[in-house]
Design a protein around this motif. Structure first.
Motif: not given
Length: 308
Positions: A221-237
């Motif tokens: 349901m969620t995606e991002a273009t960079t590894h940093e952005a992916v990690c930020n989304l993971v950190a946000a739960g």
């Protein structure tokens, strides 16, 4: 006007500065008649009188004094040129441009550049973050001296060296139940929210293929273009993900935890350069990267395994 040579100009400068052809000859390590011959040839070449006889020796004419001002500027420029040559050879002057994927520009490469600058503080370095497909193009067109990108690099006509090959990591919030696990298996991610990279990217394709072949469904349901952005989304739960192992700055985030992922998917890091046409500074940096990573790998082999 005839052409004159550097030897004549050197002799002319010495005679004007010392006020004597005899002293000029001693300074230049040649005979006084040789200096006189050089001055006669130089005078013939420029087409006007340079010296008049006097009791004190060779007295320059007004025209000679005006010419001497330009000669001094020439030698000042030569001195500056010699200093710059020395600086380039001794790596106290120079500049390097590195094109790298944002993943490496923000992580591993930043640490390498910092160590390089500690050794060579006078070398200027520009780091350009570029998409994977542009790295080879930038190096080939000389917009960058060196390129750092994930392998394989399909559009490079220049030599590519593999620097590292490392397995990906599973990333999740630090307080997640996975924190008690030593490693995460693909089956552990079944039906869980998963933060993906965009469709069409090689990394996304490889990850999706692994799960599809294993018959494992995830909630995409969620995606991002960079590894940093992916990690930020993971950190946000917003889910769990699989990311590159080459981002030490991301692993310093206390809100995140990382574990080995199985079955292993490896990412290879490569360096592109026209090695035969690098500047002195760029060639030194190229070798520094090779040595630094080699030492890093050797250090990892010597350290006992660390708990994640």
């Amino acid at each position: 006007m005839q052409r004159f040579n550097v030897r004549q100009i050197e002799a002319f400068r010495a005679v004007i500065t010392l006020g004597s052809m005899t002293k000029a000859a001693e300074l230049l390590g040649i005979s006084q008649p040789a200096v006189s011959r050089l001055m006669l040839d130089f005078q013939e070449a420029v087409g006007f009188r340079l010296f008049r006889k006097s009791r004190g020796g060779a007295e320059p004419t007004d025209d000679a004094r005006r010419l001497f001002e330009q000669v001094e500027k020439l030698f000042v420029g030569l001195d500056e040129l010699n200093r710059e040559v020395h600086a380039i050879k001794n790596l106290t002057s120079g500049s390097i441009t590195v094109a790298a994927m944002g993943l490496y520009a923000n992580g591993l490469l930043a640490d390498i550049i910092a160590r390089f600058r500690q050794r060579f503080p006078d070398i200027a370095i520009r780091l350009d973050s570029q998409p994977q497909e542009r790295i080879a193009e930038w190096v080939a067109s000389r917009r960058a001296d060196i390129g750092i990108a994930s392998l394989p690099i399909s559009n490079s006509t220049l030599p590519v060296r593999e620097l590292l090959r490392r397995p990906v990591l599973c990333v999740f919030p630090a307080d997640h139940e996975f924190a008690a696990c030593a490693e995460i298996h693909a089956t552990d991610l079944a039906d869980r929210p998963f933060v993906s990279f965009p469709r069409g990217t090689p990394f996304r394709f490889e990850i999706d293929t692994l799960f599809e072949r294993a018959g494992i469904d995830r909630q995409l349901m969620t995606e991002a273009t960079t590894h940093e952005a992916v990690c930020n989304l993971v950190a946000a739960g917003l889910g769990i993900s699989i990311v590159s192992p080459y981002s030490p700055h991301l692993r310093r985030n206390p809100a995140l935890a990382f574990r080995p992922f199985l079955p292993a998917i490896s990412i290879s890091l490569g360096m592109i350069a026209d090695e035969g046409d690098l500047s002195v500074a760029a060639r030194e940096f190229h070798q520094f990267v090779l040595d630094d990573i080699k030492n890093h790998v050797a250090g990892e082999a010597e350290r006992p395994p660390a708990t994640q």
